[in-house]
Design a protein around this motif. Structure first.
Motif, mmCIF file in Angstrom:
data_model
loop_
_atom_site.group_PDB
_atom_site.id
_atom_site.type_symbol
_atom_site.label_atom_id
_atom_site.label_comp_id
_atom_site.label_asym_id
_atom_site.label_seq_id
_atom_site.Cartn_x
_atom_site.Cartn_y
_atom_site.Cartn_z
ATOM 1 N N THR A 1 0.816 -1.213 0.000
ATOM 2 C CA THR A 1 0.000 0.000 0.000
ATOM 3 C C THR A 1 0.852 1.266 0.000
ATOM 4 O OG1 THR A 1 -0.138 -0.125 2.413
ATOM 5 C CG2 THR A 1 -1.923 -1.162 1.144
ATOM 6 N N SER A 2 2.106 1.132 0.393
ATOM 7 C CA SER A 2 3.045 2.259 0.376
ATOM 8 C C SER A 2 4.443 1.700 0.156
ATOM 9 C CB SER A 2 2.987 3.039 1.702
ATOM 10 O OG SER A 2 3.315 2.194 2.794
ATOM 11 N N PRO A 3 5.403 2.542 -0.281
ATOM 12 C CA PRO A 3 6.759 2.048 -0.530
ATOM 13 C C PRO A 3 7.353 1.370 0.701
ATOM 14 C CG PRO A 3 6.498 4.248 -1.435
ATOM 15 C CD PRO A 3 5.263 3.974 -0.630
ATOM 16 N N VAL A 4 8.052 0.279 0.454
ATOM 17 C CA VAL A 4 8.716 -0.464 1.520
ATOM 18 C C VAL A 4 10.223 -0.256 1.406
ATOM 19 C CG1 VAL A 4 9.278 -2.771 2.388
ATOM 20 C CG2 VAL A 4 6.929 -2.223 1.734
ATOM 21 N N ARG A 5 10.818 0.235 2.460
ATOM 22 C CA ARG A 5 12.263 0.401 2.511
ATOM 23 C C ARG A 5 12.833 -0.750 3.332
ATOM 24 N NH1 ARG A 5 15.282 6.167 3.809
ATOM 25 N NH2 ARG A 5 17.462 5.441 3.684
ATOM 26 N N THR A 6 13.751 -1.484 2.733
ATOM 27 C CA THR A 6 14.218 -2.700 3.377
ATOM 28 C C THR A 6 15.698 -2.919 3.088
ATOM 29 O OG1 THR A 6 13.737 -5.072 3.628
ATOM 30 C CG2 THR A 6 13.582 -4.156 1.399
ATOM 31 N N THR A 7 16.213 -4.062 3.517
ATOM 32 C CA THR A 7 17.619 -4.400 3.302
ATOM 33 C C THR A 7 17.698 -5.772 2.651
ATOM 34 O OG1 THR A 7 18.250 -3.147 5.280
ATOM 35 C CG2 THR A 7 19.861 -4.707 4.413
ATOM 36 N N SER A 8 18.544 -5.897 1.641
ATOM 37 C CA SER A 8 18.710 -7.190 0.979
ATOM 38 C C SER A 8 19.592 -8.101 1.829
ATOM 39 C CB SER A 8 19.344 -7.000 -0.396
ATOM 40 O OG SER A 8 20.737 -6.759 -0.265
ATOM 41 N N LYS A 9 19.684 -9.340 1.394
ATOM 42 C CA LYS A 9 20.540 -10.290 2.114
ATOM 43 C C LYS A 9 22.001 -9.887 2.024
ATOM 44 C CE LYS A 9 21.029 -15.230 2.898
ATOM 45 N NZ LYS A 9 20.554 -16.593 2.549
ATOM 46 N N LEU A 10 22.371 -9.136 0.990
ATOM 47 C CA LEU A 10 23.727 -8.623 0.874
ATOM 48 C C LEU A 10 23.999 -7.548 1.912
ATOM 49 C CD1 LEU A 10 26.429 -8.386 -0.712
ATOM 50 C CD2 LEU A 10 25.298 -6.695 -2.171
ATOM 51 N N GLY A 11 22.948 -6.798 2.271
ATOM 52 C CA GLY A 11 23.090 -5.720 3.246
ATOM 53 C C GLY A 11 22.845 -4.350 2.670
ATOM 54 N N GLU B 1 20.661 -1.254 1.073
ATOM 55 C CA GLU B 1 19.296 -0.761 1.227
ATOM 56 C C GLU B 1 18.554 -0.796 -0.095
ATOM 57 O OE1 GLU B 1 17.849 2.289 4.340
ATOM 58 O OE2 GLU B 1 19.669 3.112 3.443
ATOM 59 N N ALA B 2 17.281 -1.079 -0.017
ATOM 60 C CA ALA B 2 16.460 -1.110 -1.223
ATOM 61 C C ALA B 2 15.074 -0.569 -0.905
ATOM 62 C CB ALA B 2 16.353 -2.527 -1.764
ATOM 63 N N GLN B 3 14.415 -0.062 -1.930
ATOM 64 C CA GLN B 3 13.030 0.382 -1.796
ATOM 65 C C GLN B 3 12.186 -0.340 -2.843
ATOM 66 O OE1 GLN B 3 11.649 4.379 -3.046
ATOM 67 N NE2 GLN B 3 10.972 4.669 -0.939
ATOM 68 N N ILE B 4 11.042 -0.818 -2.417
ATOM 69 C CA ILE B 4 10.126 -1.541 -3.302
ATOM 70 C C ILE B 4 8.819 -0.763 -3.327
ATOM 71 C CG2 ILE B 4 8.977 -3.741 -3.725
ATOM 72 C CD1 ILE B 4 11.175 -4.928 -1.764
ATOM 73 N N LYS C 1 -4.532 2.738 -15.995
ATOM 74 C CA LYS C 1 -3.225 3.084 -15.468
ATOM 75 C C LYS C 1 -2.764 1.963 -14.538
ATOM 76 C CE LYS C 1 -3.614 8.147 -15.681
ATOM 77 N NZ LYS C 1 -3.548 9.405 -14.890
ATOM 78 N N PRO C 2 -2.180 0.912 -15.102
ATOM 79 C CA PRO C 2 -1.747 -0.201 -14.256
ATOM 80 C C PRO C 2 -0.649 0.218 -13.293
ATOM 81 C CG PRO C 2 -0.867 -0.427 -16.467
ATOM 82 C CD PRO C 2 -1.855 0.699 -16.519
ATOM 83 N N LEU C 3 -0.588 -0.471 -12.165
ATOM 84 C CA LEU C 3 0.456 -0.228 -11.189
ATOM 85 C C LEU C 3 1.603 -1.190 -11.454
ATOM 86 C CD1 LEU C 3 -1.692 0.159 -7.934
ATOM 87 C CD2 LEU C 3 -0.412 1.958 -9.106
ATOM 88 N N LEU C 4 2.774 -0.645 -11.739
ATOM 89 C CA LEU C 4 3.942 -1.460 -12.019
ATOM 90 C C LEU C 4 4.880 -1.437 -10.814
ATOM 91 C CD1 LEU C 4 4.688 -0.494 -15.720
ATOM 92 C CD2 LEU C 4 3.187 -2.278 -14.825
ATOM 93 N N LEU C 5 5.542 -2.571 -10.592
ATOM 94 C CA LEU C 5 6.409 -2.729 -9.429
ATOM 95 C C LEU C 5 7.846 -2.344 -9.773
ATOM 96 C CD1 LEU C 5 6.353 -3.856 -6.457
ATOM 97 C CD2 LEU C 5 7.259 -5.977 -7.427
ATOM 98 N N TYR C 6 8.500 -1.641 -8.856
ATOM 99 C CA TYR C 6 9.898 -1.228 -9.036
ATOM 100 C C TYR C 6 10.745 -1.684 -7.853
ATOM 101 C CZ TYR C 6 8.623 1.850 -12.918
ATOM 102 O OH TYR C 6 8.176 2.338 -14.120
ATOM 103 N N TYR C 7 11.993 -2.021 -8.166
ATOM 104 C CA TYR C 7 12.982 -2.382 -7.148
ATOM 105 C C TYR C 7 14.116 -1.375 -7.259
ATOM 106 C CZ TYR C 7 16.294 -5.323 -4.486
ATOM 107 O OH TYR C 7 17.172 -5.807 -3.550
#
Length: 222
Positions: A129-139, A141-144, A160-166
């Motif tokens: 429902t909102s951007p997720v800020r997280t950490t990968s297994k490498l360490g 930072e990433a935002q989804i 207007k489809p919603l497309l996912l970004y990494y």
């Protein structure tokens, strides 16, 4: 009116047959196999799976409840080209051979980087429902996040489809209106397929234009 309908159908068919087609998710997201078994069944992931296997990390893609942002073999092929250009310059040899097999020899140099595509929790587009800020297994930072797009649908009214970004966050999340040095600019990649639910976790597929490991090597020789 009939001609318009035929035109729309033709466009849909053309897009559906394109390997680079970007979707806004899928109707039935569940597949009754593990993440690796699903990927093994698609020709676009054989080389990237080989990299994970040779690095001893294949089963990490199947850890319970992980989210995988998987690059395609087009990404791997581009990386091989980038490495070939780099080595030809390094050894001043325009015929220096560098192939996928050469890349396998260099796995110890980038093994850890393969972990940047694994998030150690489920991140499903349906719950985003909102951007997720997280950490990968490498360490890193990433935002989804999801973003509205007119890609392939600009001719359809109210679509207007919603497309996912990494997004790879480099030295802090970029703020709108703030000038950021090129080396520190975040890099976002579109997911060409998103929201697959496997028996082991969640799978998203990065666009073919993604640069493996977010490297900035040139793709063409000077």
């Amino acid at each position: 009116m009939k001609n318009t309908i035929y035109f729309i159908i033709l466009i849909i068919l053309a897009c559906s047959c394109d390997d680079h087609f970007i979707d806004g998710g899928i109707h039935d997201p569940s597949v009754n196999v593990s993440t690796t078994d699903y990927l093994k069944g698609n020709y676009k992931f054989q080389k990237i799976l080989t990299l994970y296997e040779k690095a001893g990390m294949l089963q990490e893609l199947n850890e319970p409840n992980v989210t995988v942002f998987m690059p395609t073999d087009y990404t791997v092929d581009r990386y091989v080209t980038q490495m070939k250009i780099e080595y030809r310059g390094k050894y001043n040899d325009e015929n220096y051979p560098f192939t996928f097999d050469s890349l396998l020899v260099h796995i110890p140099e980038f093994r850890d980087s393969l972990a940047m595509y694994i998030i150690q929790k489920p991140v499903n587009r349906n719950n985003l429902t909102s951007p997720v800020r997280t950490t990968s297994k490498l360490g890193n930072e990433a935002q989804i996040y999801l973003e509205e797009s007119l890609l392939y649908t600009e001719w359809l009214p109210n679509s207007k489809p919603l497309l996912l970004y990494y997004k790879w966050i480099k030295n802090g999340l970029d703020e709108e209106g703030v000038v950021v040095p090129d080396a520190d600019k975040d890099v976002a990649n579109l997911c060409q397929t998103s929201g697959l639910i496997t028996t082991t976790g969640v799978l998203h597929v990065l666009e073919d234009a993604h640069n493996l490991f977010y490297n900035t090597r040139p793709i063409t020789e000077n």
